[in-house]
Design a protein around this motif. Structure first.
Motif, short mmCIF file in Angstrom:
data_model
loop_
_atom_site.label_atom_id
_atom_site.label_comp_id
_atom_site.label_asym_id
_atom_site.label_seq_id
_atom_site.Cartn_x
_atom_site.Cartn_y
_atom_site.Cartn_z
N VAL A 51 25.09 43.25 -15.48
CA VAL A 51 23.95 43.81 -14.97
C VAL A 51 22.58 44.25 -15.83
O VAL A 51 22.89 45.24 -16.10
N PHE A 102 18.53 45.06 -15.53
CA PHE A 102 17.50 45.13 -13.71
C PHE A 102 15.83 45.55 -14.84
O PHE A 102 16.29 45.99 -15.76
N ARG A 121 24.55 47.10 -7.72
CA ARG A 121 23.66 46.41 -7.22
C ARG A 121 23.72 47.64 -5.92
O ARG A 121 22.48 48.00 -5.77
N GLU A 156 16.53 42.15 -10.43
CA GLU A 156 17.85 41.67 -11.33
C GLU A 156 17.56 40.75 -12.73
O GLU A 156 17.36 39.56 -12.06
#
Length: 803
Positions: free
Chosen positions: A504, A506, A691, A706
């Motif tokens: 993930v 950001f 998250r 994100e």
């Protein structure tokens, strides 16, 4: 003259002393010629008959024509023997093959020159990665004291490595300047306009920050002059030092509970901890505790407890992330604490599982700002490095033993096995390999077991250290595997495990992004880095010099976390790693492939349309599954045809050039999906946990939206994303599983001996029954050192290895 198995007729698979030798099934495109072999007899030299094989039948030549052919071929054999006696490698077991690229798999019908008995070895070690180097150097050192005439051969397919390793091998006559210039990839520093005189003799494998670019690079379409094996679903190094020259240098030990789960006799934490300690030179002097590190966790009593399980006098330097940490690391750790995740105050190597759970900084293998790999430590040691004692004596300074012969560019195809060995069961007697430098096949042999055991009390052995992907292929090439004609071992290639991960990302705030090196400052920072390396090599004790290394003296990241999902037991089942930029090599490698290209090939990974946005400063967090149910297997390359299409061009070219077909990593026949439902749930929970961490300050102040996979990817769409976009970690283990004789899925026993075959042992990651809790490199090193202990203390009792 050393007593050995004599010359070997690789064409017919028969030792020249009359013993039968089984070979694997011959390909249809095999070369139909063979040279004669000379066999040294007590009553003089005699020339054995060598059949000239036709594609359908053997025809025996008689009369004057036969006599003439004997004279001609005998003269050719003598000529080639003279030519190769001048070879700098002293290689006399050359096996010529057809130059026709389509005949690259014709190993059983190769043309062969004589194998001189002087070229026999006590130990032949296949694979110059961390485990192979540890085994080779350690055994050679012990032989020097036990039996001065003993020798060890280490064979490695690759020729690239760290600069000092190449230089040292060249000085010892084991790597020519020509090879070094051709095989060593172009230095990244030259592309950054740094003067060669300022580079401190370093190349791209030495500088810590460059690891990701080195690991993710793909080379040209033919695989030439490249340091990777062209195998899908992995980044597998082909170099002196193996994956130890391009990994992230993270040092994470396995847990005591890992060995409990293995449940193999002789492999307990009490056996393993002393090896960990003997290998390590832990240095906490570079650690400065951030303000959020509690005083209680770093009290003198706590520090003393925390160092009882560390080693301080071994060869491999281990340091905490140190003074130079990336700007995101402390923000991530503080946000974890704000969310209620505990602090791993002393890193992630505490042997107690509950103390591993938490957020903190990694330990790394650096020395004086340079990668401190097994290759550099054992093959190019400096005066600061010492070798752990094998017999409990004082540590000694490292040197390459004179009785160790290292051959690079040597791709081993198979183990040569005497099916009716000295004790009536199959026994390894040598290996066959392709020498890329001269373009010939060779056969190197073990010394006679009966002769050697009288001198050293230990039998000669072939030791496989090719790793969890390549060792199974070598075994299968040798007739060892499921329904193998030498040994039927169904577990070969099965049980292949990894730490699959998802990611993930950001976007970073501009002020945070500006703290990283940029294209405008990189040359200046690298100059400062080289100056700092020079000062440290001169034994500088000024602690401020370490700060001058800057980002180039680091892996480019510092922080991570070990977490327990709702489905975990006492051990963490998820590992987070935080990158202040998108530098994870598997993601970089994947994203270089065009997103609009699809492949119908069953061996090609599915290509997601999603990519981590380029040219956007972003923080990347990977979530790796530590206890997966997922399994792959190593597919025998001989059971598939050459591929067609653009994506497989490098596979075909590589196979033809090195006379070796690489295996593939595939799903077992009874599975349709790699990740189980539970695997997907755990990874989904981990991604959602990241998250939640990011939503807490101070990390929330440093990052914005994100950008991958996107905040909208949740619930069912998140599960689908994980199913399609998970990636390998290249932490491969388990494909030659260690286990008791009663376990039908095991390949080696508790002494790492291959079941059903004598004088053959495996010492690489493939023997690990279950993937360890965390990065695997340190555990692989322990496997190799434990193997050395077993070899040196092992019994020479003649028993059938299959029982």
């Amino acid at each position: 003259m050393a007593q050995g198995y004599g010359s070997l007729d690789v064409d017919n698979g028969v030792p020249s002393d009359g013993k039968s030798l089984s070979t694997v099934e011959e390909d249809n495109d095999a070369v139909n010629n063979c040279f004669h072999k000379n066999d040294q007899r007590q009553n003089g030299k005699e020339v054995r008959e060598c059949d000239n094989e036709d594609s359908n039948q053997k025809q025996k030549v008689k009369g004057p024509y036969w006599f003439t052919m004997v004279i001609i071929l005998y003269g050719i054999a003598i000529f080639f023997s003279f030519v190769h006696s001048t070879d700098r490698r002293r290689t006399s077991e050359n096996t010529r093959i057809s130059s026709d690229p389509e005949s690259f798999n014709s190993d059983s019908n190769s043309n062969t020159n004589a194998t001189e008995e002087e070229e026999a070895f006590d130990y032949i070690i296949v694979g110059g990665g961390p485990s192979g180097i540890i085994a080779a150097v350690s055994l050679a050192r012990q032989l020097q004291s036990d039996f001065p005439k003993g020798n060890v051969l280490l064979l490695e397919s690759g020729t690239a490595s760290q600069s000092a390793v190449l230089t040292n091998l060249e000085r010892k006559g084991q790597l020519s300047m020509e090879e070094r210039e051709v095989k060593n990839p172009q230095m990244y520093m030259e592309q950054l306009f740094v003067q060669p005189s300022r580079q401190q003799g370093l190349n791209e494998f030495d500088i810590p920050l460059l690891w990701s670019g080195v690991a993710s690079s793909t080379g040209d379409s033919s695989g030439a002059n490249h340091h990777h094996w062209p195998i899908q679903r992995t980044l597998l190094a082909r170099a002196v030092g193996g994956c130890g020259v391009h990994n992230a240098m993270i040092y994470v030990r396995s847990l005591p509970t890992d060995y409990e789960q293995w449940n193999v006799s002789g492999w307990t934490w009490d056996n393993i901890l002393p090896i960990y300690k003997s290998m390590e030179a832990y240095d906490s002097s570079v650690l400065e505790f951030p303000s959020f590190w509690s005083a209680e966790s770093n009290s003198p009593s706590k520090l003393k407890q925390a160092t009882q399980w560390r080693g301080f006098h071994g060869p491999i330097r281990t340091v905490p992330a140190g003074r130079t940490v990336d700007s995101i690391a402390p923000l991530f750790v503080q946000s974890c604490i704000a969310k209620g995740i505990p602090l791993a105050a002393r890193g992630f190597n505490d042997p107690t599982p509950e103390r591993r759970v938490g957020a903190g900084y990694y330990d790394f293998n650096f020395r004086d700002g340079v990668r401190d790999s097994i290759a550099s430590t054992f093959l190019a040691p400096n005066k600061k490095q010492k070798l752990w004692p094998i017999d409990g004596s004082d540590a000694t300074h490292l040197t390459i033993p004179d009785n160790l012969i290292i051959r690079t560019g040597a791709t081993v195809k198979r183990v040569l096995v005497d099916k009716d060995g000295p004790n009536g069961f199959p026994t390894a007697i040598g290996v066959e390999y392709f020498d890329e430098r001269v373009g010939h096949m060779h056969a190197s042999m073990l010394k006679s077991a009966k002769h050697i055991e009288k001198l050293t009390k230990r039998p000669p052995e072939v030791i496989l250290a090719g790793g969890a992907i390549l060792t199974p292929q070598i075994l299968m090439n040798s007739g060892i595997g499921e329904k193998g004609n030498i040994a039927d071992i169904p577990g070969v290639g099965k049980n292949l495990q990894d730490h699959p991960f998802v990611a993930v990302a950001f976007r970073l705030q501009l002020d945070v992004a500006a703290q990283a090196p940029s294209v405008y400052t990189v040359a200046e920072e690298m100059e400062e880095y080289f100056d700092a390396v020079s000062k440290l090599r001169e034994s500088s004790t000024d602690p401020s010099v370490a700060n001058e290394l800057g980002s180039f003296g680091t892996a480019g990241f510092s922080a991570g976390a070990f977490l327990r999902s709702p489905w975990a037991d006492e051990n963490p089942d998820l590992q987070l790693t935080v990158f202040p930029r998108v530098i994870e090599p598997h993601i970089m490698h994947r994203d270089r492939r065009p997103s609009n290209v699809t492949s119908q090939n069953q061996y090609e990974d599915p290509i997601s349309q999603q990519r981590v946005p380029k040219r956007i400063p972003a923080m990347l967090v990977t979530i790796a599954l530590l206890t997966p149910e997922a399994r792959y297997e190593v597919k025998d390359a001989q059971k598939r045809t050459l591929f067609e299409g653009e994506h497989e061009a490098s596979w075909n070219a590589f196979a033809k050039r090195l006379q070796f077909r690489v295996p593939s990593i595939e799903l077992p026949s009874n599975k349709k999906e790699y990740l189980s439902e539970l695997d997907i749930k755990r990874l989904a929970w981990g991604l959602e946990e990241v998250r939640r961490i990011q939503s807490n300050p101070p990390l929330s102040f440093a990052t914005t939206e994100e950008v991958y996979p996107g905040a909208e990817v949740r619930d069912a769409s998140l599960l689908e994303f994980i199913k399609k976009d998970h990636l390998p970690n290249s932490h491969w283990v388990g494909s030659t599983k260690m286990g008791p004789e009663s376990d039908p899925t095991s390949v080696v026993n508790e002494e790492l001996k291959v079941k059903g075959v004598g004088a053959l042992r495996i010492v690489d990651a493939g023997v690990i029954p279950q993937v360890p809790n965390g990065n695997t490199h340190s555990t692989v090193c322990v496997i190799a050192m434990r193997a050395v202990q077993l070899i040196l203390s092992g019994s020479t009792k003649k028993t059938n290895p299959s029982v």
